[in-house]
Design an enzyme around this catalytic site. Structure first.
Site, mmCIF file in Angstrom:
data_model
loop_
_atom_site.group_PDB
_atom_site.id
_atom_site.type_symbol
_atom_site.label_atom_id
_atom_site.label_comp_id
_atom_site.label_asym_id
_atom_site.label_seq_id
_atom_site.Cartn_x
_atom_site.Cartn_y
_atom_site.Cartn_z
ATOM 1 N N CYS A 161 1.053 -1.046 0.159
ATOM 2 C CA CYS A 161 -0.203 -0.171 -0.297
ATOM 3 C C CYS A 161 1.215 1.169 -0.296
ATOM 4 C CB CYS A 161 -0.902 -0.335 1.230
ATOM 5 S SG CYS A 161 -2.269 -1.274 1.601
ATOM 6 N N ARG B 217 -7.940 -5.112 -1.011
ATOM 7 C CA ARG B 217 -7.181 -4.058 -2.609
ATOM 8 C C ARG B 217 -8.113 -4.000 -3.959
ATOM 9 N NH1 ARG B 217 -2.405 -2.596 -1.785
ATOM 10 N NH2 ARG B 217 -1.687 -4.833 -0.788
#
Length: 220
Positions: free
Chosen positions: A51, A128
């Site tokens: 991330c 995600r």
């Protein structure tokens, strides 16, 4: 009920939300009501390596999204203080400014509305996910990535470029399309029109098959 059953679909209305973020309280309609597209993307947790690389790259490419009138909005179930600490650390490490808001979805309302928590992956972390939302507040594209695979920012830019060209010109885009390349026009809907298309009836078109014809937008 499983959260997996609540995943919105393409062309569904994008669920409205009002949520706390690193930029204060925001609503989806704050952006769409001004004619903006929105790239809503979730991440599993703050201070995670994949991330972090994504956020740095989104920040570096933010001018490209601005040019396309696309508002970036991040979301995870971490607290606002965790988001602030992480963003500040990323800015220091990456030498960039994170200009887009990050939603602190502690009550999971946004994550639940968009089906971002997949129970097979985690009971709490958001997967995600990417939702491309147009100014009519309609979901136009949905992309999911596994926890281990970072997003391709080039492709996310291309998605919005393609959506805007398709919307403005009533055309479709071929595989691997890039701005400036030929676009696809609608196929004929009758046998008669199909025959005309392949017998010189497609002025200005590159007719490959009766059902596959392309044109250059500059030549329209």
């Amino acid at each position: 009920m499983s959260t997996e059953n609540r995943i919105p679909r393409i062309n569904d209305p994008a669920p409205e939300f009002q949520a706390k973020s690193t930029h204060g309280v925001i609503k989806l309609s704050d952006y769409t009501s001004k004619g903006k597209y929105v790239l809503l993307f979730s991440h599993p947790a703050d201070f995670t390596p994949v991330c972090s690389t994504e956020f740095i790259e989104f920040a570096r490419r933010s001018a490209e999204f601005d040019k396309l009138n696309v508002q970036l909005v991040g979301v995870s179930i971490d607290s606002i203080y965790s988001h602030i600490a992480w963003v500040r650390d990323l800015e220091e490490h990456g030498g960039i400014q994170v200009k887009f808001p990050v939603i602190a979805d502690l009550d999971t309302k946004v994550s639940q509305a968009y089906g971002m928590i997949h129970e097979a992956a985690s009971d709490t972390s958001t997967v995600r996910a990417v939702f491309a939302i147009d100014p009519k507040q309609t979901i136009r594209a949905i992309i999911y990535y596994p926890m281990q695979v970072g997003r391709n920012i080039d492709e996310l830019v291309r998605v919005f470029q393609a959506l805007q060209v398709a919307d403005a010109n009533s055309v479709s885009l071929p595989a691997n399309w890039q701005p400036g390349e030929s676009v696809i026009v609608a196929a004929p809907a009758t046998v008669e029109d199909a025959a005309k298309r392949t017998n010189g009836g497609g002025a200005g078109l590159k007719v490959e098959r009766w059902y596959l014809s392309k044109k250059d937008l500059a030549a329209k």
